[in-house]
Design a protein around this motif. Structure first.
Motif, PDB file in Angstrom:
ATOM      1  N   ASN A   1       0.942  -1.103  -0.061  1.00 33.06           N
ATOM      2  CA  ASN A   1      -0.032   0.162  -0.185  1.00 33.06           C
ATOM      3  C   ASN A   1       0.563   1.143   0.038  1.00 33.06           C
ATOM      4  O   ASN A   1       1.287   1.694   0.717  1.00 33.06           O
ATOM      5  CB  ASN A   1      -0.843   0.263   1.145  1.00 33.06           C
ATOM      6  CG  ASN A   1      -2.178   1.184   1.539  1.00 33.06           C
ATOM      7  OD1 ASN A   1      -1.240   2.037   0.295  1.00 33.06           O
ATOM      8  ND2 ASN A   1      -2.877   1.241   1.873  1.00 33.06           N
ATOM      9  N   LEU A   2       1.083   1.869  -1.074  1.00 42.50           N
ATOM     10  CA  LEU A   2       1.772   3.114  -1.162  1.00 42.50           C
ATOM     11  C   LEU A   2       1.909   4.285  -0.272  1.00 42.50           C
ATOM     12  O   LEU A   2       2.795   5.128   0.706  1.00 42.50           O
ATOM     13  CB  LEU A   2       1.887   2.935  -2.710  1.00 42.50           C
ATOM     14  CG  LEU A   2       2.521   2.790  -3.986  1.00 42.50           C
ATOM     15  CD1 LEU A   2       2.983   3.491  -4.665  1.00 42.50           C
ATOM     16  CD2 LEU A   2       4.117   2.143  -3.665  1.00 42.50           C
ATOM     17  N   LYS A   3       0.343   4.468   0.127  1.00 38.31           N
ATOM     18  CA  LYS A   3      -0.091   5.622   0.577  1.00 38.31           C
ATOM     19  C   LYS A   3       0.706   5.201   2.271  1.00 38.31           C
ATOM     20  O   LYS A   3       0.459   6.260   2.404  1.00 38.31           O
ATOM     21  CB  LYS A   3      -1.631   5.153   0.517  1.00 38.31           C
ATOM     22  CG  LYS A   3      -1.914   5.886  -0.604  1.00 38.31           C
ATOM     23  CD  LYS A   3      -3.503   6.437  -0.471  1.00 38.31           C
ATOM     24  CE  LYS A   3      -4.130   6.771  -1.963  1.00 38.31           C
ATOM     25  NZ  LYS A   3      -5.455   6.895  -2.458  1.00 38.31           N
TER      26      LYS A   3
ATOM     27  N   TYR B   1       4.939   9.489  -6.519  1.00 34.96           N
ATOM     28  CA  TYR B   1       3.013   8.425  -6.298  1.00 34.96           C
ATOM     29  C   TYR B   1       2.609   9.087  -7.462  1.00 34.96           C
ATOM     30  O   TYR B   1       1.524   8.060  -8.403  1.00 34.96           O
ATOM     31  CB  TYR B   1       2.975   8.338  -4.679  1.00 34.96           C
ATOM     32  CG  TYR B   1       1.244   7.290  -4.765  1.00 34.96           C
ATOM     33  CD1 TYR B   1       0.870   6.315  -5.098  1.00 34.96           C
ATOM     34  CD2 TYR B   1       0.534   7.855  -4.619  1.00 34.96           C
ATOM     35  CE1 TYR B   1      -0.200   5.725  -4.592  1.00 34.96           C
ATOM     36  CE2 TYR B   1      -1.319   8.191  -4.431  1.00 34.96           C
ATOM     37  CZ  TYR B   1      -1.223   6.831  -4.696  1.00 34.96           C
ATOM     38  OH  TYR B   1      -2.450   5.940  -4.520  1.00 34.96           O
ATOM     39  N   HIS B   2       2.160  10.168  -7.193  1.00 37.13           N
ATOM     40  CA  HIS B   2       1.174  10.870  -8.017  1.00 37.13           C
ATOM     41  C   HIS B   2       1.924  10.728  -9.238  1.00 37.13           C
ATOM     42  O   HIS B   2       1.371  11.076 -10.343  1.00 37.13           O
ATOM     43  CB  HIS B   2       0.990  12.854  -7.159  1.00 37.13           C
ATOM     44  CG  HIS B   2       0.698  12.634  -5.831  1.00 37.13           C
ATOM     45  ND1 HIS B   2      -0.912  12.310  -6.422  1.00 37.13           N
ATOM     46  CD2 HIS B   2       0.632  13.134  -4.774  1.00 37.13           C
ATOM     47  CE1 HIS B   2      -1.462  12.041  -5.129  1.00 37.13           C
ATOM     48  NE2 HIS B   2       0.137  12.532  -4.597  1.00 37.13           N
ATOM     49  N   ARG B   3       3.677  10.842  -9.798  1.00 34.29           N
ATOM     50  CA  ARG B   3       3.717  10.904 -11.353  1.00 34.29           C
ATOM     51  C   ARG B   3       3.571   9.237 -11.434  1.00 34.29           C
ATOM     52  O   ARG B   3       2.792   8.926 -12.802  1.00 34.29           O
ATOM     53  CB  ARG B   3       5.160  11.178 -11.065  1.00 34.29           C
ATOM     54  CG  ARG B   3       5.505  11.344 -12.140  1.00 34.29           C
ATOM     55  CD  ARG B   3       5.203  11.769 -13.176  1.00 34.29           C
ATOM     56  NE  ARG B   3       5.412  13.738 -12.832  1.00 34.29           N
ATOM     57  CZ  ARG B   3       4.767  14.718 -13.595  1.00 34.29           C
ATOM     58  NH1 ARG B   3       4.593  14.327 -14.811  1.00 34.29           N
ATOM     59  NH2 ARG B   3       4.978  16.134 -13.578  1.00 34.29           N
ATOM     60  N   ILE B   4       3.736   8.873 -10.969  1.00 29.22           N
ATOM     61  CA  ILE B   4       3.519   7.176 -11.266  1.00 29.22           C
ATOM     62  C   ILE B   4       1.988   6.585 -11.707  1.00 29.22           C
ATOM     63  O   ILE B   4       1.784   5.912 -12.014  1.00 29.22           O
ATOM     64  CB  ILE B   4       4.250   5.229 -10.602  1.00 29.22           C
ATOM     65  CG1 ILE B   4       4.008   6.041  -9.203  1.00 29.22           C
ATOM     66  CG2 ILE B   4       5.510   5.623 -10.931  1.00 29.22           C
ATOM     67  CD1 ILE B   4       4.612   5.164  -8.160  1.00 29.22           C
ATOM     68  N   LYS B   5       1.159   7.343 -10.880  1.00 29.80           N
ATOM     69  CA  LYS B   5      -0.172   6.882 -10.547  1.00 29.80           C
ATOM     70  C   LYS B   5      -0.996   7.768 -11.884  1.00 29.80           C
ATOM     71  O   LYS B   5      -1.960   8.392 -11.540  1.00 29.80           O
ATOM     72  CB  LYS B   5      -0.662   7.174  -9.182  1.00 29.80           C
ATOM     73  CG  LYS B   5      -2.294   6.857  -9.054  1.00 29.80           C
ATOM     74  CD  LYS B   5      -1.941   6.837  -7.994  1.00 29.80           C
ATOM     75  CE  LYS B   5      -3.661   6.664  -7.607  1.00 29.80           C
ATOM     76  NZ  LYS B   5      -4.328   8.177  -7.174  1.00 29.80           N
ATOM     77  N   GLY B   6       0.241   8.055 -13.147  1.00 26.99           N
ATOM     78  CA  GLY B   6      -1.385   9.110 -14.703  1.00 26.99           C
ATOM     79  C   GLY B   6      -2.089   8.039 -14.287  1.00 26.99           C
ATOM     80  O   GLY B   6      -3.471   8.894 -14.259  1.00 26.99           O
ATOM     81  N   PHE B   7      -2.686   6.697 -14.100  1.00 24.41           N
ATOM     82  CA  PHE B   7      -4.026   5.980 -14.111  1.00 24.41           C
ATOM     83  C   PHE B   7      -3.108   4.185 -13.457  1.00 24.41           C
ATOM     84  O   PHE B   7      -2.308   4.304 -13.208  1.00 24.41           O
ATOM     85  CB  PHE B   7      -4.130   5.618 -15.280  1.00 24.41           C
ATOM     86  CG  PHE B   7      -5.120   5.378 -15.626  1.00 24.41           C
ATOM     87  CD1 PHE B   7      -6.434   6.022 -16.284  1.00 24.41           C
ATOM     88  CD2 PHE B   7      -5.915   4.098 -15.181  1.00 24.41           C
ATOM     89  CE1 PHE B   7      -7.770   5.881 -15.457  1.00 24.41           C
ATOM     90  CE2 PHE B   7      -7.174   4.105 -15.649  1.00 24.41           C
ATOM     91  CZ  PHE B   7      -8.258   5.179 -15.525  1.00 24.41           C
TER      92      PHE B   7
ATOM     93  N   GLY C   1       7.515   7.523   5.866  1.00 26.23           N
ATOM     94  CA  GLY C   1       7.994   8.328   4.708  1.00 26.23           C
ATOM     95  C   GLY C   1       8.701   7.216   4.174  1.00 26.23           C
ATOM     96  O   GLY C   1      10.405   7.610   3.704  1.00 26.23           O
ATOM     97  N   LYS C   2       8.151   6.451   4.133  1.00 27.10           N
ATOM     98  CA  LYS C   2       9.339   5.273   2.488  1.00 27.10           C
ATOM     99  C   LYS C   2       9.088   5.735   1.260  1.00 27.10           C
ATOM    100  O   LYS C   2       9.969   5.450   0.448  1.00 27.10           O
ATOM    101  CB  LYS C   2       9.206   4.470   3.074  1.00 27.10           C
ATOM    102  CG  LYS C   2       9.435   3.360   5.112  1.00 27.10           C
ATOM    103  CD  LYS C   2       9.671   2.339   4.953  1.00 27.10           C
ATOM    104  CE  LYS C   2       9.654   1.750   5.879  1.00 27.10           C
ATOM    105  NZ  LYS C   2       8.715   0.703   7.039  1.00 27.10           N
ATOM    106  N   PHE C   3       8.181   6.716   0.634  1.00 24.89           N
ATOM    107  CA  PHE C   3       7.663   6.747  -0.366  1.00 24.89           C
ATOM    108  C   PHE C   3       7.822   8.532  -0.766  1.00 24.89           C
ATOM    109  O   PHE C   3       6.489   8.734   0.047  1.00 24.89           O
ATOM    110  CB  PHE C   3       6.646   5.988  -1.054  1.00 24.89           C
ATOM    111  CG  PHE C   3       6.644   5.462  -2.830  1.00 24.89           C
ATOM    112  CD1 PHE C   3       7.174   4.138  -3.122  1.00 24.89           C
ATOM    113  CD2 PHE C   3       6.119   6.006  -2.670  1.00 24.89           C
ATOM    114  CE1 PHE C   3       7.817   4.490  -4.620  1.00 24.89           C
ATOM    115  CE2 PHE C   3       5.698   6.205  -4.831  1.00 24.89           C
ATOM    116  CZ  PHE C   3       6.924   5.135  -5.336  1.00 24.89           C
ATOM    117  N   ARG C   4       7.839   8.829  -1.923  1.00 32.44           N
ATOM    118  CA  ARG C   4       7.403   9.725  -2.011  1.00 32.44           C
ATOM    119  C   ARG C   4       6.623  10.571  -1.989  1.00 32.44           C
ATOM    120  O   ARG C   4       6.506   9.051  -3.604  1.00 32.44           O
ATOM    121  CB  ARG C   4       8.741  10.419  -2.822  1.00 32.44           C
ATOM    122  CG  ARG C   4      10.477  10.530  -2.739  1.00 32.44           C
ATOM    123  CD  ARG C   4      11.251  10.866  -3.972  1.00 32.44           C
ATOM    124  NE  ARG C   4      11.137  11.881  -4.196  1.00 32.44           N
ATOM    125  CZ  ARG C   4      11.800  13.438  -4.101  1.00 32.44           C
ATOM    126  NH1 ARG C   4      13.013  13.193  -3.494  1.00 32.44           N
ATOM    127  NH2 ARG C   4      11.239  14.388  -4.336  1.00 32.44           N
TER     128      ARG C   4
END
Ligand SMILES: Nc1ncnc2c1ncn2[C@@H]1O[C@H](COP(=O)(O)OP(=O)(O)OP(=O)(O)O)[C@@H](O)[C@H]1O
Ligand SMILES: [Mg+2]
Length: 452
Positions: free
Chosen positions: A285-287, A300-306, A293-296
């Motif tokens: 769960n990336l959120k 996240y918003h960039r890779i999650k275009g969809f 503090g382990k994922f930027r």
């Protein structure tokens, strides 16, 4: 048409001589060379070769273990082994492990040309064969009738032609990689090979160099320039699996690569422009990782275009019969089993289980079930044997499956009593004798099963 040959050998002189000879001999042959097994594997990842010449004795991984690996990963590319040693035992070993031919050094050029020609025509036959094409396309087919799978298929068709980055989420074995492949196959980049990198499989210290490449001398051990995955995937798609395991420092570099469409090799300040479609996947769960503090968050918003979320199989059990049939058909074709039939009750029983390992677990189960069954029929008894054979807890028996299991056992018992009773001319005394049980017990059983 141009044929691609790869030569893997740690003898540089040999590589140069062979490349020169082969390209002069036939201008339609394009020859790549790799002076280590590592470089060879890298080239195979990014190119579609028609045949491989593989040296046996090399520093690092030796040719024979590489041969074994290739036979699993790229089984339809014929491999010719080359060796400085004259040993009939090694030659036989290589052929048994699936090599097409074994040539001793110094290489006789006529012998080499004959062997290569044979390998290339075998490759052509394999590629042209309908079975091969069918199996390849069937393996890439996303199977399912559930609403969620139908919706996912629609989404894939809609987003594939664009360059939008796609994040695929879902538990292990739910089909993230097959979805990534489907997106690539339906995109305008499909003629180039999609590159896949599992971020968790690479040691922390090496991930930057794998992704972005490095310059000679960038760090101890960087003996020559290296092209990284992203650069190799230029004009194609890169699939970054287990993105949740990527360290923060690498995440920052990846963000820049996606945003600016450029990378820097480790140890270099010169930017390299890249045109790459990014598909990422994770079962985490990336959120949650962002909160920890382990994922930027910006990445996240960039890779999650969809985002495509694959639900676990237990939430779409209606897909189980079709998936079972699909995997059984594929297995039967690969193993030349004709007219395979699977009993209806097998489908029903498999549908009652939870499959916490999801589609992958079901696939392996079906393959094992067929291989353990007698001939071309898979019945409920085979299934029971299989469950007995495995640790049953693997298949998460739940209330629904216990009831089904009991029902199945009853049916088998009923069949059994009925057949012995009929064989003994419906004579209770004779039947009880044959079965070695009490007459009154037998009577009760026959009544219970409404045989009498
Ligand atoms: N809907 C589907 N139709 C047909 N085959 C499927 C489907 N979903 C998964 N598979 C097959 O199941 C196996 C596991 O799928 P895949 O490797 O894509 O899962 P994954 O989500 O990437 O797993 P992991 O998280 O463990 O890497 C593969 O052999 C894949 O081809
Ligand atoms: Mg995967």
């Amino acid at each position: 048409m141009c044929k691609k040959i790869l030569v893997i050998d740690d003898d540089e002189d040999f590589l140069v001589t062979i490349k020169k000879f082969l390209t002069e001999y036939n201008p339609d042959w394009s020859v790549d060379i790799a002076n280590s097994s590592y470089k060879g594997e890298n080239l195979i990842r990014t190119n579609n070769y028609d045949t491989i010449l593989l040296d046996i004795k090399m520093e690092g991984e030796d040719g024979v273990s590489l041969l074994e690996k290739f036979k699993i990963e790229i089984p339809t590319i014929p491999i010719i082994m080359v060796s400085g040693q004259s040993s009939i035992t090694i030659a036989i070993d290589c052929i048994q492990k699936g090599a097409l031919d074994y040539i001793e050094k110094p290489v006789d050029k006529n012998r080499l040309v004959i062997s290569l020609t044979k390998a290339l025509s075998l490759r052509q036959v394999l590629q042209d064969s309908k079975d091969y094409k069918d199996i390849i396309s069937k393996e890439l087919e996303i199977v399912g009738v559930s609403d969620s799978i139908k919706r996912i298929k629609e989404l894939i068709s809609a987003i594939a032609p664009t360059d939008i980055p796609v994040l695929i989420t879902g538990e292990s074995g739910t089909g993230k990689e097959i979805v990534a492949k489907a997106i690539h196959q339906l995109s305008k980049r499909k003629d180039n090979k999609m590159l896949a990198l599992n971020c968790s499989a690479i040691a922390d210290g090496l991930i930057d160099s794998e992704l972005f490449g490095h310059e000679k001398g960038a760090f101890t051990g960087a003996l020559s320039n290296k092209i990284g995955f992203i650069e190799s995937a230029n004009n194609s798609t890169i699939f970054l699996d287990e993105i949740g395991d990527m360290k923060l420092e690498t995440q920052a570099k990846l963000l820049r690569a996606i945003e600016n469409k450029e990378i820097f090799r480790v140890g270099s300040t010169k930017e390299i422009k890249v045109d790459v479609r990014f598909i990422t996947a994770t079962n985490k769960n990336l959120k949650d990782l962002i909160r920890q503090g382990k994922f930027r968050e910006d990445l996240y918003h960039r890779i999650k275009g969809f985002e495509i979320n694959l639900p676990p199989l237990r939430e779409r059990k209606e897909d189980i019969p079709l998936l079972t049939k699909h995997f059984a058909d594929l297995y039967a074709r690969k193993n030349n089993i004709e007219n395979l039939t699977i009993d209806e009750s097998v489908y029903k029983y498999l549908q009652t289980l939870d499959w916490n390992g999801n589609v992958r677990e079901l696939k392996h189960f079906v393959e094992n079930l067929i291989s353990l069954s007698s001939k071309d029929k898979v019945g409920i008894v085979d299934l029971l044997k299989m469950l007995e054979f495995n640790n049953k807890s693997n298949y998460k028996i739940n209330n629904q499956s216990i009831n089904f299991y009991k029902e199945m056992i009853k049916n088998i018992e009923k069949e059994f009593y009925l057949s012995v009773y009929t064989r003994n001319d419906m004579n209770i005394k004779k039947t009880a004798e044959e079965l070695g049980i009490d007459r009154s017990n037998l009577y009760r059983k026959l009544k219970e099963y409404q045989i009498i």
